[in-house]
Motif scaffolding. Structure first.
Motif, PDB file in Angstrom:
ATOM      1  N   GLN A   5       0.848  -1.189   0.000  1.00 29.76           N
ATOM      2  CA  GLN A   5       0.000   0.000   0.000  1.00 29.76           C
ATOM      3  C   GLN A   5       0.885   1.241   0.000  1.00 29.76           C
ATOM      4  N   THR A   6       0.701   2.089  -0.996  1.00 30.32           N
ATOM      5  CA  THR A   6       1.521   3.298  -1.139  1.00 30.32           C
ATOM      6  C   THR A   6       0.802   4.485  -0.503  1.00 30.32           C
ATOM      7  N   VAL A   7       1.513   5.196   0.375  1.00 29.91           N
ATOM      8  CA  VAL A   7       0.951   6.389   1.016  1.00 29.91           C
ATOM      9  C   VAL A   7       1.298   7.589   0.158  1.00 29.91           C
ATOM     10  N   PRO A   8       0.312   8.321  -0.340  1.00 28.32           N
ATOM     11  CA  PRO A   8       0.610   9.473  -1.200  1.00 28.32           C
ATOM     12  C   PRO A   8       1.322  10.570  -0.437  1.00 28.32           C
ATOM     13  N   ALA A   9       2.239  11.213  -1.114  1.00 29.53           N
ATOM     14  CA  ALA A   9       2.961  12.342  -0.506  1.00 29.53           C
ATOM     15  C   ALA A   9       2.036  13.538  -0.412  1.00 29.53           C
ATOM     16  N   PRO A  10       2.297  14.423   0.519  1.00 28.19           N
ATOM     17  CA  PRO A  10       1.464  15.614   0.635  1.00 28.19           C
ATOM     18  C   PRO A  10       1.501  16.428  -0.637  1.00 28.19           C
ATOM     19  N   ALA A  11       0.347  16.911  -1.023  1.00 25.67           N
ATOM     20  CA  ALA A  11       0.263  17.719  -2.237  1.00 25.67           C
ATOM     21  C   ALA A  11       1.006  19.023  -2.052  1.00 25.67           C
ATOM     22  N   ALA A  12       1.401  19.582  -3.204  1.00 27.31           N
ATOM     23  CA  ALA A  12       2.103  20.861  -3.161  1.00 27.31           C
ATOM     24  C   ALA A  12       1.215  21.908  -2.515  1.00 27.31           C
ATOM     25  N   GLY A  13       1.778  22.681  -1.612  1.00 27.27           N
ATOM     26  CA  GLY A  13       1.003  23.703  -0.923  1.00 27.27           C
ATOM     27  C   GLY A  13       0.219  23.168   0.248  1.00 27.27           C
ATOM     28  N   SER A  14       0.448  21.875   0.626  1.00 22.26           N
ATOM     29  CA  SER A  14      -0.281  21.311   1.750  1.00 22.26           C
ATOM     30  C   SER A  14       0.092  22.023   3.026  1.00 22.26           C
ATOM     31  N   ALA A  15      -0.875  22.143   3.938  1.00 20.90           N
ATOM     32  CA  ALA A  15      -0.656  22.842   5.198  1.00 20.90           C
ATOM     33  C   ALA A  15      -0.056  21.945   6.264  1.00 20.90           C
ATOM     34  N   GLN A  16       0.025  20.626   6.007  1.00 17.68           N
ATOM     35  CA  GLN A  16       0.522  19.719   7.037  1.00 17.68           C
ATOM     36  C   GLN A  16       1.959  20.022   7.451  1.00 17.68           C
ATOM     37  N   PRO A  17       2.925  20.202   6.535  1.00 22.33           N
ATOM     38  CA  PRO A  17       4.285  20.530   6.986  1.00 22.33           C
ATOM     39  C   PRO A  17       4.357  21.844   7.751  1.00 22.33           C
ATOM     40  N   THR A  18       3.571  22.820   7.337  1.00 20.54           N
ATOM     41  CA  THR A  18       3.591  24.116   8.020  1.00 20.54           C
ATOM     42  C   THR A  18       3.087  23.995   9.445  1.00 20.54           C
ATOM     43  N   VAL A  19       1.989  23.264   9.629  1.00 18.86           N
ATOM     44  CA  VAL A  19       1.437  23.071  10.973  1.00 18.86           C
ATOM     45  C   VAL A  19       2.412  22.274  11.827  1.00 18.86           C
ATOM     46  N   ARG A  20       3.026  21.247  11.225  1.00 19.30           N
ATOM     47  CA  ARG A  20       3.985  20.438  11.978  1.00 19.30           C
ATOM     48  C   ARG A  20       5.173  21.276  12.433  1.00 19.30           C
ATOM     49  N   ARG A  21       5.710  22.125  11.546  1.00 22.48           N
ATOM     50  CA  ARG A  21       6.833  22.975  11.932  1.00 22.48           C
ATOM     51  C   ARG A  21       6.429  23.982  13.002  1.00 22.48           C
TER      52      ARG A  21
END
Length: 569
Positions: A5-21
């Motif tokens: 099962q392949t987990v898709p990478a976050p789409a460009a402009g996703s807010a997840q990395p920003t919230v994590r940082r």
């Protein structure tokens, strides 16, 4: 067989990395602060020789131990997680990493310098208690500073975003405390000399301790400024943030310090000459601080003016505008105080000494601020054409006019209130002039400032409009002429701003009829020159307001003119 099962990478402009940082760096910042507070508390207890470690402050010791032994490992683990992530270029270029290092560098620098210098000043002053806590706080935060400076200067993991902000922050902080300490030390030294001159000094006072304490702050601040400004290359930075810091702290702050010091010195001298009602020692009391502020401020101002000369034209204009603003504020204050004092003297010819002192204060402010504003703004010299189109000058004029107008309106309301209060009040509480002289002085000053800067703004707009080239309504004009085309070509170019191509008619001597629907007009016959002038005027009127990519103009036979708008190629 189990399918992977392949987990898709976050789409460009996703807010997840920003919230994590945001969460990670905020938590890391808090944990580092908690750990540093705990360590400084423990170190302060160890430096306090001869005191009981726990007795009397069990809660403080427990807090320091909890912060150190729990917060420290958590901060170390989270930092190791972040440090491994920084192998990725995207992480290094994130706003979170740059903001974290900048914020922690500034906090640790300010806290470490304040702690160490406070401890040094306490030791110079002979204090036996209290300096241990300051020193421990400074030493722990100095370690935090060194740690974050190492990360900031790391060759592979330093932040890609806002990498030069810590340099500017460090230079600005060092300059502020360096100037403050130098002014205080020089002021204490001059005050001692002045008091000795007036025979009011106490022989047993340890005046040198105050001088050395302030000098410790001054030397420490200069060292911090030198390290960031010279060693780290802050003087070579040309970023917007560096230019703003240069103008706000190096020029605006220095000008305020200089004007305040010089104005106070002039005020003291005027009081010595014309207002000896108070004892001389009391009149001379602010002189030492004023001389120190004027001397140090002028040196800082002169140096940063030299530095700004090598910066962009926008920075030069900003330096000029802030200097002009300080001079204008001082001059307007002097005018307002002068009007206030003059009205008081006019209403009460035997005005007290307080009014005389107030008048001398207004004269001092006007004498310092007026020449500064005149030499900086140069009202008698027309502005350069390049300066008219800059946003800084327009913003300055609108800001001064707007603020002055707002203050003037509020002052008018206050004057109206005072007038009605005087008319409706049965109890005598002073004359109408006494009640309104202060707001009247403010109204005169703000009214003059608002009126002048509004007039300059209007004049700049007219000059800009005159210098702006006419908007090109037509790109290309084809002129079919039956006679001499030169007058028509000149008129067509002036009216439309287009390039004109001339075609000569082959049937110039024959008559014809105008096509139906063509714009035509007749002119009375006369001499050839009058006919040419009349035809030029008709062409100007016919072309007025025509907007098209291309225009065909047919003249003749006689005085006929046809204007035909064409489409683009």
């Amino acid at each position: 067989m189990t399918a992977a099962q392949t987990v898709p990478a976050p789409a460009a402009g996703s807010a997840q990395p920003t919230v994590r940082r945001l969460i990670v760096y905020t938590l890391l910042f808090a944990l580092v602060v908690v750990t540093a507070v705990g360590l400084s508390g423990l170190l302060g207890r160890l430096l306090g020789a001869g005191t009981v470690l726990v007795a009397g402050d069990v809660a403080g010791l427990a807090r320091s131990l909890a912060f150190t032994l729990i917060g420290g490992p958590m901060a170390a683990a989270l930092w190791w997680f972040v440090w491994r992530l920084l192998d990725d270029a995207v992480e290094r270029s994130s706003a979170g990493w740059g903001l974290y290092l900048t914020g922690m560098y500034a906090v640790s620098l300010i806290t470490a310098a304040t702690g160490v210098l406070s401890a040094l000043a306490a030791v110079i002053g002979g204090e036996r208690l209290g300096w241990q806590l300051s020193l421990s706080n400074g030493l722990v935060w100095a370690g935090v500073l060194a740690w974050h400076r190492w990360m900031w200067r790391h060759p592979r993991k330093s932040p890609s975003l806002i990498p030069d902000v810590p340099t500017v922050v460090g230079a600005a902080f060092g300059l502020i405390i360096g100037v403050g300490g130098s002014v205080t030390a020089l002021a204490n030294l001059l005050d001692t000399a002045i008091q000795g001159f007036t025979a009011s000094a106490s022989l047993g006072d340890p005046w040198w301790k105050l001088v050395l304490q302030a000098l410790a702050w001054g030397v420490g601040g200069v060292a911090i400024w030198w390290w960031h400004w010279i060693h780290d290359g802050g003087r070579r930075l040309t970023t917007d943030f560096a230019d703003v810091a240069l103008v706000v702290i190096g020029i605006l702050g220095a000008v305020l310090l200089t004007v305040g010091g010089v104005g106070t010195v002039l005020f003291v001298l005027l009081r010595l000459a014309f207002d000896r009602t108070d004892p001389v020692s009391e009149i001379l009391e602010p002189l030492g601080a004023a001389i120190a502020a004027g001397a140090v401020g002028s040196l800082v101002w002169a140096y940063h003016r030299t530095v700004s000369a090598g910066r962009s034209s926008t920075t030069l204009q900003a330096a000029k505008l802030v200097t002009s603003g300080v001079g204008l504020a001082a001059a307007a204050t002097g005018i307002g105080i002068g009007v206030n004092s003059a009205l008081s003297i006019a209403a009460t010819p035997l005005a007290g000494d307080g009014i005389r002192t107030l008048l001398l204060g207004g004269i001092s402010a006007l004498a310092v601020g007026g020449p500064l504003w005149w030499l900086t703004w140069k009202p008698g010299v027309p502005p350069e054409p390049t300066e008219l189109g800059r946003r800084g000058r327009r913003v300055y004029l609108i800001a001064v006019f707007g603020l002055s107008a707002i203050v003037a309106v509020i002052t008018l309301l206050v004057i109206g209130y005072r007038v009605f209060e005087f008319l409706l009040d049965d109890v005598s509480g002073g004359s109408l002039v006494d009640r309104t002289r202060a707001p009247l002085g403010l109204l005169v000053a703000t009214g003059l400032a608002a009126g002048y800067h509004f007039a300059v703004w209007r004049h700049d707009r007219s000059l800009t409009a005159a210098a702006t080239p006419r908007k090109r309504m037509v790109r290309k004009l084809i002129l079919v002429a039956a006679g001499d085309p030169e007058p028509l070509v000149k008129v067509a170019a002036e009216v439309t701003g287009a390039s004109v191509t001339v075609w000569k008619r082959a049937d110039a001597g024959t008559s014809g009829t105008a096509p139906s629907g063509a714009a035509s007009s007749g002119a009375s016959s006369g001499t050839a020159e009058e006919a040419a002038d009349g035809l030029s005027g008709q062409l100007a009127r016919a072309l007025e307001g025509v907007a098209a990519d291309r225009v065909l103009v047919i003249t003749g036979p006689g005085s006929r003119i046809e204007v035909i708008p064409l489409g683009s190629d």
